[in-house]
Design an enzyme around this catalytic site. Structure first.
Site, PDB file in Angstrom:
ATOM      1  N   PHE A   1      -1.894  -3.102   0.600  1.00 24.67           N
ATOM      2  CA  PHE A   1      -1.204  -1.914   1.112  1.00 24.67           C
ATOM      3  C   PHE A   1       0.288  -2.154   1.252  1.00 24.67           C
ATOM      4  O   PHE A   1       0.710  -3.155   1.839  1.00 24.67           O
ATOM      5  CB  PHE A   1      -1.719  -1.545   2.512  1.00 24.67           C
ATOM      6  N   ASP A   2       1.068  -1.216   0.761  1.00 23.90           N
ATOM      7  CA  ASP A   2       2.406  -1.062   1.311  1.00 23.90           C
ATOM      8  C   ASP A   2       2.225  -0.507   2.720  1.00 23.90           C
ATOM      9  O   ASP A   2       1.266   0.215   2.993  1.00 23.90           O
ATOM     10  CB  ASP A   2       3.220  -0.092   0.461  1.00 23.90           C
ATOM     11  N   CYS A   3       3.146  -0.828   3.608  1.00 23.23           N
ATOM     12  CA  CYS A   3       2.992  -0.392   5.000  1.00 23.23           C
ATOM     13  C   CYS A   3       3.888   0.787   5.349  1.00 23.23           C
ATOM     14  O   CYS A   3       3.430   1.807   5.857  1.00 23.23           O
ATOM     15  CB  CYS A   3       3.282  -1.563   5.945  1.00 23.23           C
TER      16      CYS A   3
ATOM     17  N   THR B   1       3.465   4.403   3.946  1.00 21.80           N
ATOM     18  CA  THR B   1       2.047   4.563   3.671  1.00 21.80           C
ATOM     19  C   THR B   1       1.240   4.604   4.961  1.00 21.80           C
ATOM     20  O   THR B   1       0.453   5.521   5.198  1.00 21.80           O
ATOM     21  CB  THR B   1       1.539   3.421   2.776  1.00 21.80           C
TER      22      THR B   1
END
Length: 235
Positions: A11-13, A16
């Protein structure tokens, strides 16, 4: 795409899982008012968007609070205003205050029942630690810009990700990348041959907001409007 074929999600954080645009605007907007600038949050985010990416590319070993501060100063200069050290430091220190999207924590908890979860983020370790108090994520690995000495879309995060997958016993074919930013994540995911899911948080908004327009070939396999929608499709 059969989402159940994957063993891990990276995951990008920020953008997102964490609402970085609201976090940025919470500092940029009061600064603009103090400088007599009548700009909307969207206008301020657009003015800011290219400067952060430029600082990250030119000074990849700077910690993220320093990147934020310098990008803020450059944004001010572009708008014909100066940004004081106090304002620059305020933005640099703001990452732990940025809110999570309302659906993020629940979606992560549901996804963790099926996948190993990995963070692939353009921030520093302390900043993400503060954000994870809101996300309450059970992550198998956390890879930050501080760890790799570079910022996406540069390849360093993805080299570190390859090494981490080996440690976790996950085949590369078993990884799905999940992110909002086309510029930071989906362009490099395509470059790296990784399947990806676009969490299009700006689906109902025009333009690119605080993220630069993608400058390379974009590829993603599925699109959802939120993390909640994505988790619903899986769990």
């Amino acid at each position: 795409m059969d989402l159940t074929q994957f063993k891990a999600l990276s995951f990008d954080c920020y953008g997102t899982l964490i609402d970085w645009e609201s976090g940025l605007a919470a500092v940029l907007s009061p600064w603009a008012r103090s400088e007599g600038l009548s700009l909307t949050d969207e206008e301020l985010l657009l003015a800011y968007s290219t400067h952060e990416a430029e600082v990250e590319a030119s000074a990849p070993f700077r910690l993220y609070p320093e990147v934020l501060a310098e990008a803020f100063r450059r944004t001010g200069a572009a708008l014909g205003r100066s940004v004081s050290s106090e304002w620059a430091s305020r933005l640099g220190a703001s990452v732990p205050d940025w809110p999570a999207f309302p659906d993020s924590a629940d979606a992560l908890a549901r996804l963790a029942s099926r996948y190993q979860l990995i963070i692939l983020s353009n921030v520093h370790r302390a900043g993400f630690a503060g954000s994870n108090l809101r996300l309450r994520g059970d992550f198998a690995a956390i890879i930050t810009a501080e760890d790799v000495g570079a910022y996406k879309p540069a390849p360093a995060h993805f080299r570190a990700l390859d090494a981490k997958l080996e440690e976790l016993g996950v085949e590369r074919s078993g990884l799905l990348h999940v992110a909002q930013s086309l510029f930071h994540d989906h362009v490099p995911a395509r470059r790296e041959g990784l399947p990806s899911v676009w969490i299009n948080r700006r689906r109902d908004k025009p333009g690119w907001g605080a993220t630069p327009q993608p400058s390379g070939e974009v590829g993603y396999s599925l699109e959802f409007g939120s993390m909640g929608e994505f988790a619903d499709a899986v769990v």
